[in-house]
Write a protein that holds these residues in place. Structure first.
Motif, PDB file in Angstrom:
ATOM      1  N   SER A  70       0.824  -1.208   0.000  1.00 63.75           N
ATOM      2  CA  SER A  70       0.000   0.000   0.000  1.00 63.75           C
ATOM      3  C   SER A  70       0.859   1.259   0.000  1.00 63.75           C
ATOM      4  CB  SER A  70      -0.928   0.004   1.221  1.00 63.75           C
ATOM      5  OG  SER A  70      -1.725   1.169   1.244  1.00 63.75           O
ATOM      6  N   ASP A  71       1.966   1.227   0.766  1.00 69.09           N
ATOM      7  CA  ASP A  71       2.862   2.385   0.812  1.00 69.09           C
ATOM      8  C   ASP A  71       3.400   2.723  -0.576  1.00 69.09           C
ATOM      9  OD1 ASP A  71       2.788   2.501   3.699  1.00 69.09           O
ATOM     10  OD2 ASP A  71       4.124   0.771   3.711  1.00 69.09           O
ATOM     11  N   VAL A  72       3.847   1.702  -1.303  1.00 66.48           N
ATOM     12  CA  VAL A  72       4.453   1.935  -2.618  1.00 66.48           C
ATOM     13  C   VAL A  72       3.403   2.288  -3.655  1.00 66.48           C
ATOM     14  CG1 VAL A  72       5.795   0.852  -4.470  1.00 66.48           C
ATOM     15  CG2 VAL A  72       6.424   0.474  -2.079  1.00 66.48           C
ATOM     16  N   LYS A  73       2.252   1.630  -3.590  1.00 64.50           N
ATOM     17  CA  LYS A  73       1.174   1.961  -4.530  1.00 64.50           C
ATOM     18  C   LYS A  73       0.794   3.436  -4.425  1.00 64.50           C
ATOM     19  CE  LYS A  73      -3.513   2.221  -5.515  1.00 64.50           C
ATOM     20  NZ  LYS A  73      -3.313   2.985  -6.740  1.00 64.50           N
ATOM     21  N   GLU A  74       0.683   3.930  -3.186  1.00 68.10           N
ATOM     22  CA  GLU A  74       0.300   5.325  -2.982  1.00 68.10           C
ATOM     23  C   GLU A  74       1.432   6.284  -3.362  1.00 68.10           C
ATOM     24  OE1 GLU A  74      -2.820   6.614  -1.962  1.00 68.10           O
ATOM     25  OE2 GLU A  74      -3.212   4.588  -2.704  1.00 68.10           O
ATOM     26  N   ALA A  75       2.662   5.948  -2.981  1.00 67.73           N
ATOM     27  CA  ALA A  75       3.786   6.846  -3.248  1.00 67.73           C
ATOM     28  C   ALA A  75       4.046   7.009  -4.742  1.00 67.73           C
ATOM     29  CB  ALA A  75       5.045   6.325  -2.558  1.00 67.73           C
ATOM     30  N   LEU A  76       3.844   5.941  -5.510  1.00 67.86           N
ATOM     31  CA  LEU A  76       4.110   5.989  -6.953  1.00 67.86           C
ATOM     32  C   LEU A  76       2.842   6.164  -7.780  1.00 67.86           C
ATOM     33  CD1 LEU A  76       6.860   3.217  -7.361  1.00 67.86           C
ATOM     34  CD2 LEU A  76       7.153   5.701  -7.221  1.00 67.86           C
ATOM     35  N   ALA A  77       1.689   6.219  -7.121  1.00 65.90           N
ATOM     36  CA  ALA A  77       0.405   6.376  -7.815  1.00 65.90           C
ATOM     37  C   ALA A  77       0.245   5.328  -8.916  1.00 65.90           C
ATOM     38  CB  ALA A  77       0.283   7.786  -8.401  1.00 65.90           C
TER      39      ALA A  77
END
Length: 395
Positions: A70-77
């Motif tokens: 979830s962290d990476v999905k949100e950070a990289l959109a």
């Protein structure tokens, strides 16, 4: 006809800075590695429709897995069709195997896979990573039965199994030391390795004992860092920046007891189960392997993988590695060419996957093995768990 895993390729790799006590946030390191992997594949963030990691976000042990999907999905959109993060599975490569499965099933075309640790910085806060029952925490599950006997970490359990191997086959500390010295020699060629100072057999034998027969230099090095990969469908080759590394076969089986101390034969580990599956899924053989990147959380684990993958017979690992000639940079089967986790730092298996791709793409620079490697094997995990993958340059 391609097997399911042969539907997948590794099209890009990336890594952040890797080192001791970097003091950077895990997500910061992860984004560095992920952006590098995406660019290496010749893709953009909009091309990434899958995301995987191992083991997913975990607050404990400290620094072991500070970043989740979830962290990476949100950070990289990222616009995702599929994602997964899980801890239970065939060794640390469960993230890779999940990505391969998603690509083979048509759930995603380009999966971003990452592994991040901040164990070194976490330890400076007064806590130890990967130790059971520290800081007054209640010991739970299977560890309730081992911690009362002072088996508080993998070092204790691996030490017991190494002693059994010594008892059965005459394996010596000097033979385990050959693995540690080989890793350090290779690390001296690798500018990114954490420990590059020369290491002698006298240094090894004189270092403090951790859990007999394992001494300080038998144990890997906690670090901060991140590695990332793009796992793509084989049909996407026209979209990629360069020829990918191909997945030839995987090994994921667990045939014996899911236990450190209840296997029928304590001189084997889950690596033997995984390796048997791997060789059943390819017509390649151990003699075809040019580079071996094998888990060395402890020297004895690398010895187990050498035997399990058939580079020598069961019980013959000690004589095989003795003196280090066969496993050397220019030997029969170059082992852990970047220095391994013993000297380059512990990325929980994904450093080995990164190095295997580096070697097959001829990007090793000073630590590129002689010749043109065509086949590499990666094996990760110890005790009851093990996973392995066979990679090829052009097959």
């Amino acid at each position: 006809m391609r097997s399911p895993e042969q539907q997948a390729v590794i099209s890009g790799i990336g890594t952040s800075a890797v080192g001791r006590r970097l003091g950077r946030a895990g997500l910061d390191l992860t984004i560095d590695a992920c952006l590098e992997a995406i660019a290496d594949a010749g893709l953009t963030r909009d091309d990434i429709d899958g995301l995987a990691t191992y083991p997913g976000f975990r607050p404990d042990p400290p620094g072991m897995s500070p970043v989740g999907v979830s962290d990476v999905k949100e950070a990289l959109a990222l616009p995702l069709n599929w994602y997964a993060g899980a801890g239970e599975g065939p060794g640390q490569l469960i993230g890779l195997f999940s990505a391969i499965g998603a690509v083979a099933a048509g759930l995603a075309r380009h999966v971003l896979l990452f592994r991040t640790v901040t164990e070194s910085s976490a330890q400076t806060a007064g806590r130890r990573a990967s130790v059971n029952g520290t800081d007054g925490e209640r010991v739970q599950a299977r560890f309730e039965w081992s911690v009362p006997y002072k088996a508080m970490s993998a070092a204790t359990l691996v030490g017991l199994m190494a002693q059994r191997h010594m008892h059965e086959f005459g394996t010596t500390r000097e033979q385990l030391g050959a693995i540690a010295l080989n890793g350090r020699r290779n690390a001296q060629r690798n500018p990114a390795a954490v420990y590059r100072d020369p290491l002698t057999m006298d240094d090894y034998l004189a270092s403090r004992m951790i859990s007999t027969p394992l001494c300080l230099y038998d144990c890997d090095v906690p670090v901060d860092g991140s590695a990332a990969f793009i796992v793509s469908h084989v049909d996407t080759l026209p979209e990629l920046a360069h020829p990918p590394v191909r997945v030839e076969a995987i090994g994921t089986s667990l045939l014996g007891r899911d236990s450190w101390d209840q296997r029928a034969d304590l001189t084997t580990m889950g690596a033997f189960d995984a390796a048997s599956m791997l060789w059943s899924r390819t017509d390649l053989r151990p003699a075809d392997v040019d580079v071996a990147e094998l888990y060395d959380g402890f020297t004895y684990l690398a010895l187990q993988w050498i035997e399990a993958l058939g580079f020598c017979g069961h019980g013959e690992g000690g004589p095989f590695v003795e003196g280090g000639k066969r496993i050397a940079f220019d030997g029969e089967i170059p082992l852990n060419t970047h220095g391994g986790q013993l000297s380059a730092g512990r990325l929980h298996g994904y450093g080995f996957l990164h190095e295997a791709c580096t070697q097959l793409w001829d990007r090793g620079g000073e630590h590129q093995v002689p010749g043109t490697p065509e086949v590499a094997v990666v094996g990760t995990g110890g005790g009851p768990l093990g996973g392995c993958v066979l990679l090829t340059r052009s097959r």
